[in-house]
Design an enzyme around this catalytic site. Structure first.
Site, PDB file in Angstrom:
ATOM      1  CB  THR A  91       6.620  -4.450  -4.956  1.00 52.81           C
ATOM      2  OG1 THR A  91       5.702  -5.415  -5.514  1.00 52.81           O
ATOM      3  CG2 THR A  91       7.338  -5.094  -3.778  1.00 52.81           C
ATOM      4  CB  THR A  96      -7.369  -3.974  -4.021  1.00 52.89           C
ATOM      5  OG1 THR A  96      -6.919  -4.866  -5.046  1.00 52.89           O
ATOM      6  CG2 THR A  96      -8.880  -3.890  -4.057  1.00 52.89           C
ATOM      7  CG  ASP A 149       5.326  -9.995  -3.140  1.00 53.30           C
ATOM      8  OD1 ASP A 149       4.973 -10.704  -2.177  1.00 53.30           O
ATOM      9  OD2 ASP A 149       4.528  -9.543  -3.969  1.00 53.30           O
TER      10      ASP A 149
END
Length: 383
Positions: A91, A96, A149
């Site tokens: 989202t 990373t 999430d």
């Protein structure tokens, strides 16, 4: 059985979405643990033949919070091993893996990943390629377009990936702020206990840090912009964002505290030494070379729009959710060069008409949506 069916793609997207909604409403801690165990069993697991294998993870929700790419080379420069496998953004404007891909190849096979870790002590790779907890990747593929999430799924996702990657010790960053995933300390403590419950039963030693997140971290939001901040910190440039630097040192210090040879309380000092001496930057250069060159363009988008203050005063607040939303509309992370460059921080004085952030993009349609959204609500409150 359920996780195996997910990994084998036997469920439709509609059925998976229904399952995720049920998880959000009714899932118990025991069921979260069972899901985590099933997700680990449904994929490959790695073993490193080391007593301590460390990792660091953030639950997300804070634009620009790219501390992992600074923590990993610090920890490896100290001598601990950190086989970091990361997901792409769900989202957020950059995960990373999305940011690391600006700097190096992240699509590594298990053999390539092992070679990098054995050579460098750490890697930052995309977890999807090595099939660690593949059921989680299927769930994420449905969560991403729905911007879902849920806490229970988050816990199962993170813990299953760490256990499957062979990690024994984990530092978890839980940012708390009015516009992040976790809005208050009460909610953070509840999530912390769920993480600890599952981690304990999975044999994972975990240190949970609840950190303040009142505004985005660093200056860049989006893969290329965030990679630029990371390298500025590692190279000790005078213009490097201080907040990103100090938070990375704090988190790296906590990871280093897992080293039995390091005196208690000395982790943060050791992390600062490794960063300031250039050892962390040298280690990152080694990791990048070992992983291979980036397969994507690392240039900023050529479309630029400055969002300006409508009144004079000082910056009272910056909305993390809104900044992330505008950056995603601009094209991040699909377009690595899209995103937002933040020019003013909370507390800064600003005059009417001065720029508060810049939007970058490459596709005119996406860029237009981002500019329009920033005009409706910039996400920056001037007092």
């Amino acid at each position: 059985m359920f996780s195996g069916d997910l990994a084998a793609h036997r469920w439709s997207d509609m059925e998976i979405a229904a399952f995720l909604m049920a998880c959000a409403a009714f899932m118990t801690p025991e069921e979260t643990l069972w899901l985590t165990q099933g997700m680990v069993k449904a994929g490959r697991t790695l073993s490193w033949n080391r007593g301590i294998v460390v990792d660091k993870h953030c639950i997300g929700g804070v634009p620009g919070n790219r501390t992992t790419l600074i923590v990993a080379p610090i920890v490896a420069a100290h001598g601990l091993i950190m086989p970091k496998t990361s997901s792409r953004a769900i989202t957020s404007p950059a995960g990373t893996a999305d940011t690391m891909e600006v700097l190096a190849k992240v699509d590594l096979s298990e053999a390539e990943m092992r070679e990098v870790v054995e050579t460098c002590g750490a890697c930052v790779a995309w977890g999807g390629r090595v099939e660690l907890s593949p059921a989680d990747d299927v769930l994420i593929s449905v969560e991403r377009p729905l911007s879902m999430d849920t806490p229970e799924q988050m816990v199962a996702s993170i813990i299953s990936k760490k256990v499957a990657a062979g990690s024994t010790h984990l530092v978890l960053d839980v940012p708390v702020g009015p516009t992040t995933k976790v809005r208050d300390r009460r909610q953070a403590l509840k999530l912390k206990k769920l993480f600890e419950y599952v981690a304990d039963r999975m044999g994972l030693t975990m240190q949970v840090l609840i950190t303040d997140a009142l505004e985005p971290i660093g200056r860049g939001v989006g893969p290329v912009l965030e990679a630029r901040d990371v390298m500025a910190v590692l190279e000790n440039r005078p213009d490097a964002p201080v907040d990103l630097r100090e938070k990375s040192i704090r988190l790296a210090g906590q990871v280093l505290e897992f080293d039995p040879a390091l005196r208690g309380g000395a982790g943060e000092k050791r992390a600062r030494e490794l960063l300031e001496s250039g050892a962390a930057a040298a280690k990152m250069d080694q990791i990048r070379k070992a992983q291979g060159p980036s397969p994507i363009a690392n240039a900023l988008g050529d479309l630029v729009h400055e969002v300006r203050a409508e009144a004079s005063g000082h910056v009272e607040a910056i909305d993390c959710l809104r900044i992330a939303h505008v950056a995603r509309l601009a094209g991040a992370p699909t377009d690595p060069g899209a995103g937002i460059e933040i020019l003013r921080r909370t507390g800064d004085a600003v005059a009417a008409g001065q720029p508060i952030y810049r939007i970058y993009g490459s596709e005119r349609s996406d860029f237009g949506f981002a500019v329009e959204a920033s005009g409706e609500n910039s996400g920056v409150r001037i007092a």
